[in-house]
Design a protein around this motif. Structure first.
Motif, PDB file in Angstrom:
ATOM      1  N   GLY A   1      -3.422  -0.455   5.666  1.00  0.00           N
ATOM      2  CA  GLY A   1      -4.218  -0.080   4.492  1.00  0.00           C
ATOM      3  C   GLY A   1      -3.785   1.181   3.920  1.00  0.00           C
ATOM      4  O   GLY A   1      -4.456   2.096   3.643  1.00  0.00           O
TER       5      GLY A   1
ATOM      6  N   ALA B   1      -1.318   5.214   9.157  1.00  0.00           N
ATOM      7  CA  ALA B   1      -1.700   5.486   7.805  1.00  0.00           C
ATOM      8  C   ALA B   1      -2.684   4.461   7.293  1.00  0.00           C
ATOM      9  O   ALA B   1      -3.559   4.761   6.529  1.00  0.00           O
ATOM     10  CB  ALA B   1      -0.454   5.436   6.959  1.00  0.00           C
ATOM     11  N   ASP B   2      -2.563   3.289   7.736  1.00  0.00           N
ATOM     12  CA  ASP B   2      -3.368   2.206   7.211  1.00  0.00           C
ATOM     13  C   ASP B   2      -3.767   1.391   8.371  1.00  0.00           C
ATOM     14  O   ASP B   2      -3.159   1.242   9.210  1.00  0.00           O
ATOM     15  CB  ASP B   2      -2.501   1.360   6.328  1.00  0.00           C
ATOM     16  CG  ASP B   2      -2.298   2.041   5.039  1.00  0.00           C
ATOM     17  OD1 ASP B   2      -1.184   2.257   4.691  1.00  0.00           O
ATOM     18  OD2 ASP B   2      -3.287   2.370   4.420  1.00  0.00           O
TER      19      ASP B   2
ATOM     20  N   HIS C   1      -5.483   9.822   0.682  1.00  0.00           N
ATOM     21  CA  HIS C   1      -5.447   8.832   1.763  1.00  0.00           C
ATOM     22  C   HIS C   1      -6.281   9.284   2.950  1.00  0.00           C
ATOM     23  O   HIS C   1      -5.811   9.349   4.086  1.00  0.00           O
ATOM     24  CB  HIS C   1      -4.001   8.551   2.202  1.00  0.00           C
ATOM     25  CG  HIS C   1      -3.839   7.163   2.774  1.00  0.00           C
ATOM     26  ND1 HIS C   1      -4.367   6.800   3.979  1.00  0.00           N
ATOM     27  CD2 HIS C   1      -3.228   6.052   2.295  1.00  0.00           C
ATOM     28  CE1 HIS C   1      -4.078   5.526   4.223  1.00  0.00           C
ATOM     29  NE2 HIS C   1      -3.392   5.051   3.210  1.00  0.00           N
TER      30      HIS C   1
ATOM     31  N   HIS D   1      -5.247   4.010  -4.821  1.00  0.00           N
ATOM     32  CA  HIS D   1      -5.405   3.991  -3.351  1.00  0.00           C
ATOM     33  C   HIS D   1      -5.834   5.376  -2.865  1.00  0.00           C
ATOM     34  O   HIS D   1      -5.413   5.815  -1.811  1.00  0.00           O
ATOM     35  CB  HIS D   1      -4.057   3.570  -2.751  1.00  0.00           C
ATOM     36  CG  HIS D   1      -4.086   3.210  -1.293  1.00  0.00           C
ATOM     37  ND1 HIS D   1      -5.061   2.444  -0.699  1.00  0.00           N
ATOM     38  CD2 HIS D   1      -3.199   3.487  -0.296  1.00  0.00           C
ATOM     39  CE1 HIS D   1      -4.781   2.282   0.582  1.00  0.00           C
ATOM     40  NE2 HIS D   1      -3.662   2.919   0.861  1.00  0.00           N
TER      41      HIS D   1
ATOM     42  N   ASP E   1       0.805  -1.214   0.000  1.00  0.00           N
ATOM     43  CA  ASP E   1       0.000   0.000   0.000  1.00  0.00           C
ATOM     44  C   ASP E   1       0.843   1.272   0.000  1.00  0.00           C
ATOM     45  O   ASP E   1       1.923   1.312   0.605  1.00  0.00           O
ATOM     46  CB  ASP E   1      -0.909   0.021   1.232  1.00  0.00           C
ATOM     47  CG  ASP E   1      -2.059  -0.969   1.107  1.00  0.00           C
ATOM     48  OD1 ASP E   1      -2.024  -1.807   0.191  1.00  0.00           O
ATOM     49  OD2 ASP E   1      -2.979  -0.892   1.937  1.00  0.00           O
ATOM     50  N   ASP E   2       0.327   2.289  -0.639  1.00  0.00           N
ATOM     51  CA  ASP E   2       0.754   3.698  -0.550  1.00  0.00           C
ATOM     52  C   ASP E   2       1.742   4.147  -1.630  1.00  0.00           C
ATOM     53  O   ASP E   2       1.675   5.273  -2.077  1.00  0.00           O
ATOM     54  CB  ASP E   2       1.334   4.064   0.833  1.00  0.00           C
ATOM     55  CG  ASP E   2       0.347   3.823   1.959  1.00  0.00           C
ATOM     56  OD1 ASP E   2      -0.867   3.821   1.683  1.00  0.00           O
ATOM     57  OD2 ASP E   2       0.779   3.630   3.103  1.00  0.00           O
TER      58      ASP E   2
HETATM   59 ZN   LIG Z   1      -2.593   3.170   2.676  1.00  0.00          ZN
END
Ligand SMILES: [Zn+2]
Length: 359
Positions: free
Chosen positions: A359, A355-356, A232, A228, A96-97
């Motif tokens: 995720g 951040a996630d 965010h 994504h 991710d990211d």
């Molecule tokens: Zn993310």
């Protein structure tokens, strides 16, 4: 992982229950973030949980190989679901990211082994219009004994002297930043820069790929690029038009920059407090082939009816091979569902602190 959770996982492993339970659960989409040469030495380092060292990453791949898993692409996952070929063990790696280390460290390891990988890109971070704020927040708190936080119209003075105080401050502000509107976050970054000299924007340059780097990675046949969002943020908290813009806009920017169709999406944070039926439906209507959440579950045949809310198994840079084996059985997720049901609560995951959810 908490001690109580460790005890439960250990019991699942020692009793062999995981092996029995997992005999029919064979497919997984795995969620990763950074793969780094080494962890920074300092004690306060909340982003450590999203950084796997390259040695641990190689061990993770070794474990999957020894468990008999085949590494597949996101398109392969869809194909297996649509044709009900869920019998063999298979796993899809997703990152991710859009971290630079995905290109510099993770990809060479995958390439050498012929393993496909998918990277979900937050376009604002690559475009340098959005900061990787979780690094800026860490640096700010790490280097101060007290901070003044001005976010979403609320002014807080927070003590950040001890490690416990720093961790509590990070968790509390990270959750508020996750839930803030893009405009509120922007005002927050500007305020911290003006008063404290911490430039949140600089962290995107430090950790995320540039468009040229992303084009290099995207040109690899074994690499799938997915979207994504742009900024965010927690999509379910946005008005409909803004939510749709975050999803469609990130795809159109990727398609323009990479000159290739983008078919897959991952929801930022991806837990029930940040994404729901409205967002699943938006991805379906926008024509994405899949969208992934952070619902922690193995894949099953029924997921063919929910291609825009697919589950993923999170990775933990510090977990043992035994814990991974238990996790892949799907038993912990089922156990949690039953526990939630007995408690009479909805099976919601808590909003995690970064951040996630990752995720
Ligand atoms: Zn993310």
């Amino acid at each position: 992982m908490t001690n109580a959770k460790q005890l439960v996982y250990s019991a699942f492993y020692r009793t062999g229950l995981f092996r029995w339970f997992g005999r029919k659960r064979n497919g997984a989409i795995l969620m990763l973030h950074s793969v780094v040469a080494a962890h920074p030495a300092r004690e306060f380092h909340p982003n450590r949980q999203f950084m796997m060292t390259k040695e641990v990453f190689e061990e993770l791949l070794d474990s999957f190989e020894s468990f008999g898993y085949e590494f597949v692409t996101l398109d392969d996952v869809v194909d297996r679901l649509r044709t009900d070929r869920m019998d063999g063990k298979f796993v899809c790696l997703t990152f991710d990211d859009g971290y630079r280390d995905n290109l510099e460290i993770a990809w060479p390891i995958c390439a050498k082994r012929g393993i496909p990988m998918a990277v979900y890109v937050t376009t604002g971070i690559v475009d340098r219009t959005e900061p990787a704020w979780w690094y800026g927040l860490e640096e700010w708190i790490a280097t101060r004994e007290r901070i003044v936080c001005n976010l979403s119209g609320r002014l807080d003075v927070v003590q950040t002297t001890s490690l416990a105080e720093k961790e509590a401050a990070y968790d509390s502000i990270a959750i508020r930043l996750q839930r803030a509107r893009p405009t509120e976050r922007k005002a927050f970054y500007e305020d911290v820069l003006a008063r404290e000299g911490i430039d949140f924007a600089g962290y995107s340059d430090a950790v995320a790929m540039t468009w040229d780097e992303l084009r290099t990675l995207a040109s690899e046949p074994l690499v799938t690029i997915g979207a994504h969002s742009i900024s965010h943020c927690a999509l379910s908290r946005l008005p409909h038009a803004e939510m749709r813009h975050e999803i469609a806009g990130s795809r159109s920017m990727l398609e323009r920059q990479l000159q290739m169709p983008i078919q897959h999406f991952a929801f930022p944070y991806g837990d029930p407090s940040t994404v729901g039926t409205r967002e699943f439906s938006a991805c379906r209507k926008l024509g994405f082939t899949t969208a992934t959440t952070t619902r922690h579950s193995m894949l099953s045949s029924i997921d063919v009816h929910g291609l825009h809310q697919l589950p993923r198994i999170p990775t933990d840079p510090f977990e043992s091979r035994q814990t991974l084996a238990v996790k892949l059985s799907g038993l912990p997720g089922r156990f949690k569902q039953l526990r939630d049901r007995l408690r009479g609560s909805a099976p919601a995951e808590s909003l995690k602190t970064n951040a996630d959810t990752t995720g």
